[in-house]
Motif scaffolding. Sequence first.
Motif, short mmCIF file in Angstrom:
data_model
loop_
_atom_site.label_atom_id
_atom_site.label_comp_id
_atom_site.label_asym_id
_atom_site.label_seq_id
_atom_site.Cartn_x
_atom_site.Cartn_y
_atom_site.Cartn_z
N UNK A 194 131.13 85.13 10.56
CA UNK A 194 130.85 83.70 10.68
C UNK A 194 132.04 82.95 11.27
N UNK A 195 133.25 83.39 10.95
CA UNK A 195 134.43 82.80 11.58
C UNK A 195 134.41 83.09 13.08
N UNK A 196 133.98 84.28 13.45
CA UNK A 196 133.91 84.65 14.86
C UNK A 196 132.93 83.75 15.61
N UNK A 197 131.81 83.43 14.99
CA UNK A 197 130.82 82.56 15.62
C UNK A 197 131.44 81.23 16.01
N UNK A 198 132.31 80.71 15.14
CA UNK A 198 132.96 79.43 15.44
C UNK A 198 134.07 79.60 16.47
N UNK A 199 134.85 80.67 16.35
CA UNK A 199 135.94 80.90 17.29
C UNK A 199 135.42 81.09 18.71
N UNK A 200 134.26 81.73 18.84
CA UNK A 200 133.70 81.99 20.17
C UNK A 200 133.02 80.77 20.78
N UNK A 201 132.93 79.70 20.04
CA UNK A 201 132.44 78.43 20.59
C UNK A 201 133.58 77.85 21.43
N UNK A 202 133.50 78.09 22.74
CA UNK A 202 134.60 77.71 23.63
C UNK A 202 134.84 76.21 23.62
N UNK A 203 133.78 75.41 23.58
CA UNK A 203 133.94 73.96 23.59
C UNK A 203 134.74 73.53 22.37
N UNK A 204 134.35 74.02 21.22
CA UNK A 204 135.02 73.67 19.96
C UNK A 204 136.47 74.13 19.95
N UNK A 205 136.68 75.43 20.20
CA UNK A 205 138.03 75.99 20.05
C UNK A 205 138.98 75.44 21.10
N UNK A 206 138.52 75.28 22.34
CA UNK A 206 139.41 74.76 23.37
C UNK A 206 139.75 73.29 23.13
N UNK A 260 139.74 80.99 9.43
CA UNK A 260 140.47 82.09 10.05
C UNK A 260 141.95 81.77 10.24
N UNK A 261 142.31 80.49 10.09
CA UNK A 261 143.70 80.07 10.26
C UNK A 261 144.04 79.67 11.68
N UNK A 262 143.04 79.63 12.56
CA UNK A 262 143.33 79.41 13.97
C UNK A 262 144.02 78.07 14.22
N UNK A 263 143.63 77.02 13.49
CA UNK A 263 144.27 75.72 13.70
C UNK A 263 145.72 75.74 13.20
N UNK A 264 145.96 76.49 12.13
CA UNK A 264 147.34 76.65 11.64
C UNK A 264 148.19 77.35 12.69
N UNK A 265 147.63 78.38 13.31
CA UNK A 265 148.36 79.12 14.34
C UNK A 265 148.65 78.21 15.54
N UNK A 266 147.66 77.40 15.93
CA UNK A 266 147.88 76.46 17.02
C UNK A 266 149.00 75.48 16.68
N UNK A 267 149.01 75.01 15.42
CA UNK A 267 150.03 74.04 15.00
C UNK A 267 151.43 74.63 15.09
N UNK A 274 137.82 79.92 0.32
CA UNK A 274 137.02 81.14 0.37
C UNK A 274 137.91 82.37 0.40
N UNK A 275 137.26 83.54 0.47
CA UNK A 275 137.99 84.79 0.55
C UNK A 275 138.76 84.95 1.85
N UNK A 276 138.58 84.05 2.80
CA UNK A 276 139.36 84.11 4.03
C UNK A 276 140.83 83.89 3.75
N UNK A 277 141.17 83.28 2.62
CA UNK A 277 142.58 83.06 2.30
C UNK A 277 143.33 84.39 2.23
N UNK A 278 142.73 85.40 1.61
CA UNK A 278 143.38 86.71 1.51
C UNK A 278 143.45 87.39 2.88
N UNK A 279 142.44 87.16 3.72
CA UNK A 279 142.46 87.76 5.05
C UNK A 279 143.53 87.09 5.93
N UNK A 280 143.74 85.80 5.71
CA UNK A 280 144.81 85.12 6.43
C UNK A 280 146.18 85.67 6.03
N UNK A 281 146.31 86.07 4.76
CA UNK A 281 147.58 86.65 4.30
C UNK A 281 147.92 87.89 5.12
N UNK A 282 146.89 88.65 5.50
CA UNK A 282 147.12 89.85 6.31
C UNK A 282 147.73 89.45 7.65
#
Length: 481
Positions: free
Chosen positions: A48-60, A86-93, A107-115
């Motif tokens: 589901x995170x991928x679905x949002x990340x692949x939205x080029x209009x949103x992510x760009x 997914x942390x993508x906005x944190x990475x951009x910052x 959500x459980x994405x917090x632990x995946x972001x730790x990775x």
Amino acid sequence: MSSELPNDNSSSKNGSSHSDNSHVAKREDDEVLHRDPSYFQYYSQLQHQQNMLQDHVRTSAYHSAITFNGPSLFRDRLVMDVGAGSGILSFFAVQAGAKHVYAVEASGMAKKMEVMVKSAKSAPGKAGARNPYLADRITIVGSKIEEPALVKKVPQVEAIVSEPIGVLLVHERMLESFVYARDKFLRPGGAMLPSAGTIHLAPLSDAALWNETITKARFWQQESFYGVDVNPYFAPAFDEYFSSPIIGCFSPMTLMGDSAIHEVDFHTVTMADLKEFVIPIEWGIKYTGVMHGVAGWFDLAFVPPASSLHPGTAPSAVYMSTSPQSPATHWQQVRMLFKQPLAVNAGQVIRGAILMKVNDQRSYDISAKLIAMDYEESEQTSDDTLVQLFETQKTRARTALWYLQEQIYNYSYTGEPIEVPRPEAANMYLPVDQLLAESAAPVAPQYSGGNTGTTITSVQGVADSMTDFVIKTGAAASMQI
């Protein structure tokens, strides 16, 4: 427009009245902290995170808003990412120069972001670090933003980034968490990105969609389905189908007039403003035809206030739209159908209001009262008189109740055909004088948004609007959109 027009006593999906505030989710700390396990389970999945990340209009749009404002806003600043996913906005910052980012994710994405964050540091005897620029720059906070203890754990920040947006801007009610974070963690004069949003509602003519919907409901009119008379289910099925907003892209040629708008400034909006609001409607109808319902979409603005910037710097303005005239996003658009279509003539006006009110399903009940009027009659009709017309002129009035969380999907539209679309293809008809004038007047050149050989040098907002802005190009030309 009077807020009395929509029916405030309409029933919710579970049969209870939303006119009693006890049925409205209050979003207080104790209430928020112990609910929505399925909601957070959904967003803990990478698919589901991928679905949002692949939205080029949103992510760009987010990437541009953050990186373009790096020197003016993010450089050497503390930043919070609310609902980091997914942390993508944190990475951009961090890429934009942030001193440190606090990524808050329930959500459980917090632990995946730790990775991801741990991989930024190379370990002895192992391969080199991935994204080494992230090392020691991000703190993952596995919590809801409303957790009271966070106030002592997380410092005040100069900027808050988030993607708290749902269908029609407000679905999922994450905007409330965005506002909560602003009130608890943003330093005075700080920035919110996005900075504002605009809801658009427009009159819709879509016979194919209406016919498809009624056909689904008519399934329940069968009197011998394997020997069973299922007709008693027809009335509730009819209500269910026509109270369910339909998500999917649609042709802009199905719109019978310009949109009414509701603007939300994320720097100033209050929780109460988000709980219940009225959108006054006054649509000028451009085509003779049949109105089947209401279409909706939203725009976003990313414009940090001057108070949030480093001295001597200027903001970079970024805008994003989910309109049917724009490239498709994962939010798509929404259509809400009348149970009974309304015949209208070009030149008429649709007056009324649409009320949006939170429910306990992380969404909104949407009620509408709309009436068709001749232009002259509309000019002479006050809001008080308009309320009376709904009782005396029911043949040209429509009321509706839709539940935004009860979304169904329709993917029949994939884009404009190669041929120039004509309104009559959608059973909408121009006035004769306007139709003849089209052939008499030369066609003005249209800005296509493609490569015109010029370079955009600045983007400047128009007055107090969040959706109108002037683009200046290197050729010293300018255009207002």
